[in-house]
Write a protein that holds these residues in place. Structure first.
Motif, PDB file in Angstrom:
ATOM      1  N   ALA A  43       9.960 -14.569   1.643  1.00 30.30           N
ATOM      2  CA  ALA A  43       9.918 -13.104   1.760  1.00 30.30           C
ATOM      3  C   ALA A  43      10.232 -12.406   0.452  1.00 30.30           C
ATOM      4  O   ALA A  43       9.959 -11.213   0.311  1.00 30.30           O
ATOM      5  N   GLY A  44      10.788 -13.125  -0.512  1.00 27.56           N
ATOM      6  CA  GLY A  44      11.142 -12.542  -1.797  1.00 27.56           C
ATOM      7  C   GLY A  44      10.248 -13.016  -2.930  1.00 27.56           C
ATOM      8  O   GLY A  44       9.337 -12.306  -3.365  1.00 27.56           O
ATOM      9  N   ILE A  94      11.672  -5.484  -5.657  1.00 21.79           N
ATOM     10  CA  ILE A  94      12.041  -5.539  -4.248  1.00 21.79           C
ATOM     11  C   ILE A  94      13.447  -6.116  -4.097  1.00 21.79           C
ATOM     12  O   ILE A  94      13.960  -6.792  -5.002  1.00 21.79           O
ATOM     13  N   VAL A 105      15.620  -8.348  -1.121  1.00 26.75           N
ATOM     14  CA  VAL A 105      15.562  -9.040   0.163  1.00 26.75           C
ATOM     15  C   VAL A 105      16.971  -9.467   0.569  1.00 26.75           C
ATOM     16  O   VAL A 105      17.779  -9.863  -0.274  1.00 26.75           O
ATOM     17  N   ARG A 112      13.657  -6.050   3.877  1.00 25.45           N
ATOM     18  CA  ARG A 112      13.115  -6.050   2.516  1.00 25.45           C
ATOM     19  C   ARG A 112      12.978  -4.604   2.075  1.00 25.45           C
ATOM     20  O   ARG A 112      12.398  -3.780   2.783  1.00 25.45           O
ATOM     21  N   SER A 128      12.153  -1.668  -1.146  1.00 29.24           N
ATOM     22  CA  SER A 128      11.436  -1.408  -2.392  1.00 29.24           C
ATOM     23  C   SER A 128      11.624   0.052  -2.768  1.00 29.24           C
ATOM     24  O   SER A 128      12.164   0.849  -1.997  1.00 29.24           O
TER      25      SER A 128
END
Length: 231
Positions: free
Chosen positions: A41-42, A186, A188, A221, A223
């Motif tokens: 996810a990262g 981002i 996470v 997550r 951003s």
């Protein structure tokens, strides 16, 4: 502070702190959790969106067992992407525990054990070139005292849970983290608590819920808000 080595459900180790009723990784599987939250996810997510980037700058909150750094080292080599990895750890693990951690063997990557060991034993506060694709710097300080050497593309936010360290999950902390991010950066985290999501939103993050690892329904997550989102 007592720290105990325990085996999680995927056979990999984590470290538990009985006093705080927390562990460094999920008891459902330390390796599977870190792969899902921070690598899939990262790291992989960011690179899929930034295929032409020359390098990725990562900041990890809490070096801990070194598992996230190890997995990122392996992924950087597989993809042949350059990574600058910075982390803070105010209370490093005792080497007696580090030397028992079985991550390289659980991953069937025993060749990388010396590299994993070097992450723990290398000099503090000094940039180290661990592999061709992985440069590493760890600082023995608190998050409040940290300043990145350059804008950060991915933040692995792996602090202990809000119940144990509520001071690390506030709006003010997330404002600091947001200021560290590059324009396409981002953050996470395994944590999906409503209070954490609200603190991130208040700090200026755009936040999405992502399916969590085994044992957790969701993770978060974040951003930067884009101009179109500010209108």
């Amino acid at each position: 502070m007592q720290r105990n080595l325990i085996v999680t459900k995927d056979g990999s180790h984590t470290v538990a702190i009985p006093e705080w009723e927390v562990s460094y990784h999920s008891v459902y599987g330390a390796v599977q959790e870190s792969l899902h939250v921070f690598i899939e996810a990262g790291f992989r997510h960011w690179w899929n969106l930034n295929e032409n980037a020359s390098q990725c700058v990562i900041f990890e909150m809490g070096f801990g067992t070194g598992l996230n750094a190890l997995l990122t080292t392996l992924e950087a080599r597989r993809r042949q992407h350059k990574v600058l990895y910075e982390t803070v750890e105010a209370f490093p693990l005792e080497m007696e525990i580090v030397e028992k951690l079985n991550y390289c063997y659980a991953l069937e990557e025993s060749f990388w054990q010396p590299v994993f060991h070097s992450l723990h034993t290398c000099e503090w506060n000094s940039l180290q070139h661990i592999t061709t694709f992985f440069s590493f710097k760890k600082e023995r300080i608190l998050l409040a005292d940290y300043a990145p050497s350059e804008p950060v593309d991915i933040i692995y936010y792996d602090a202990f849970a809000p119940a144990a360290q509520p001071e690390l999950w506030t709006q003010e902390v997330f404002e600091k983290l947001l200021a560290m991010l590059s324009p396409d950066g981002i953050l996470v985290t395994y944590c999906s608590k409503g209070e954490v999501r609200r603190a991130m939103l208040a700090a200026g993050f755009q936040v999405e819920k992502v399916p969590g690892p085994i044992g957790k329904r969701e993770m978060l997550r974040g951003s930067r808000l884009k101009e179109k989102d500010l209108v």
